[in-house]
Design an enzyme around this catalytic site. Structure first.
Site, PDB file in Angstrom:
ATOM      1  N   LEU A  31      -7.511   1.529   3.399  1.00  0.00           N
ATOM      2  CA  LEU A  31      -6.885   2.833   3.172  1.00  0.00           C
ATOM      3  C   LEU A  31      -6.612   3.083   1.687  1.00  0.00           C
ATOM      4  O   LEU A  31      -6.462   4.228   1.281  1.00  0.00           O
ATOM      5  CB  LEU A  31      -5.574   2.932   3.970  1.00  0.00           C
ATOM      6  N   HIS A  63      -7.267  -9.643   5.701  1.00  0.00           N
ATOM      7  CA  HIS A  63      -7.350  -8.495   4.781  1.00  0.00           C
ATOM      8  C   HIS A  63      -5.938  -8.085   4.342  1.00  0.00           C
ATOM      9  O   HIS A  63      -5.694  -7.834   3.158  1.00  0.00           O
ATOM     10  CB  HIS A  63      -8.081  -7.357   5.500  1.00  0.00           C
ATOM     11  N   GLN A 122       0.825  -1.219   0.000  1.00  0.00           N
ATOM     12  CA  GLN A 122       0.000   0.000   0.000  1.00  0.00           C
ATOM     13  C   GLN A 122       0.859   1.270   0.000  1.00  0.00           C
ATOM     14  O   GLN A 122       0.363   2.354  -0.295  1.00  0.00           O
ATOM     15  CB  GLN A 122      -0.946   0.016   1.209  1.00  0.00           C
ATOM     16  N   HIS A 166      -3.655  -8.389   0.631  1.00  0.00           N
ATOM     17  CA  HIS A 166      -2.874  -7.347  -0.056  1.00  0.00           C
ATOM     18  C   HIS A 166      -1.546  -7.926  -0.549  1.00  0.00           C
ATOM     19  O   HIS A 166      -1.092  -7.594  -1.646  1.00  0.00           O
ATOM     20  CB  HIS A 166      -2.561  -6.174   0.877  1.00  0.00           C
TER      21      HIS A 166
HETATM   22  O1  GNR Z   1      -8.010   0.645   8.648  1.00  0.00           O
HETATM   23  C1  GNR Z   1      -8.524  -0.402   8.218  1.00  0.00           C
HETATM   24  N1  GNR Z   1      -9.686  -0.842   8.747  1.00  0.00           N
HETATM   25  C2  GNR Z   1     -10.215  -2.088   8.476  1.00  0.00           C
HETATM   26  C3  GNR Z   1     -11.523  -2.334   8.859  1.00  0.00           C
HETATM   27  C4  GNR Z   1     -12.085  -3.548   8.636  1.00  0.00           C
HETATM   28  C5  GNR Z   1     -11.371  -4.552   8.041  1.00  0.00           C
HETATM   29  C6  GNR Z   1     -10.082  -4.325   7.632  1.00  0.00           C
HETATM   30  C7  GNR Z   1      -9.509  -3.109   7.855  1.00  0.00           C
HETATM   31  S1  GNR Z   1      -7.872  -2.840   7.369  1.00  0.00           S
HETATM   32  C8  GNR Z   1      -7.903  -1.124   7.092  1.00  0.00           C
HETATM   33  C9  GNR Z   1      -6.513  -0.621   6.768  1.00  0.00           C
HETATM   34  C10 GNR Z   1      -6.067  -1.224   5.451  1.00  0.00           C
HETATM   35  O2  GNR Z   1      -6.445  -0.854   4.385  1.00  0.00           O
HETATM   36  N2  GNR Z   1      -5.250  -2.218   5.517  1.00  0.00           N
HETATM   37  O3  GNR Z   1      -4.859  -2.841   4.389  1.00  0.00           O
HETATM   38 NI    NI Z   2      -6.463  -2.610   2.988  1.00  0.00          NI
END
Ligand code: GNR
Ligand code: NI
Length: 172
Positions: free
Chosen positions: A95, A136, A51, A140
């Protein structure tokens, strides 16, 4: 320490499969410190190296509440070694997809193997928000963003809106 630029969809870098880290050294630790500072500034609860445009298998997380002390965690070369059959749905954000949220279903618990900030190996079972967030972030590292789980139409609409919002925010 430095705050790094976070890239947004549809940047093709977000589709990159990141490379494993050979060694957890001081240079990598400095980079992880910068990632953490960038994540806190955003603010977010997790960040994957891609990211900020770096294709290494590194993630940082902090799911502590605002009124609690910060509890940063660092995962280098994380691998999921077990997934629960039980699933859970969480309204996720990212993000790299600012201002958009969608429900995503994932295994409720996972076991992960990883190296910590000092290069020490661990294997741990995670549940709840931590399990969701780690999955999550590992997505990525494999070039997957949560909107990839939505219908093509929803994904396209979100990408268009993010592109428009980023264009509008450019001060000429
Ligand atoms: O800040 C983030 N909040 C979030 C909320 C629910 C599930 C996953 C996340 S990760 C995210 C930050 C981000 O983009 N990480 O890759
Ligand atoms: Ni993310």
């Amino acid at each position: 320490m430095a705050i790094l630029d976070i890239i947004n969809v549809p940047d093709p870098l977000l589709k990159t499969v990141s490379d494993p880290v050979d060694e957890v050294d001081d240079q990598l630790r400095r980079f992880m410190d910068d990632m953490l500072e960038t994540m806190y500034a955003a603010p977010g609860i997790g960040l994957a190296a891609i990211q900020v445009g770096v294709a290494k298998r590194v993630i940082v997380l902090d799911i502590s509440a605002e009124d609690e002390e910060n509890t940063p965690v660092y995962f280098v070369n994380p691998e999921i070694t077990w997934e629960s059959e039980e699933m859970s749905v969480f309204n996720e954000g990212c993000l790299s997809v600012p201002e958009h949220y969608a429900d995503v279903e994932r295994p409720a618990s996972v076991k992960i193997k990883y190296l910590d900030y000092h290069g020490k190996a661990h294997e741990e079972k995670l549940d709840g928000l931590l399990a969701t967030c780690v999955q999550h972030e590992i997505d990525h590292l494999d070039g997957i963003v949560f909107i990839d789980y939505l219908s093509r139409l929803k994904r396209m609409m979100i990408i268009k809106k993010v592109q428009k919002a980023t264009k509008d925010s450019v001060v000429l």
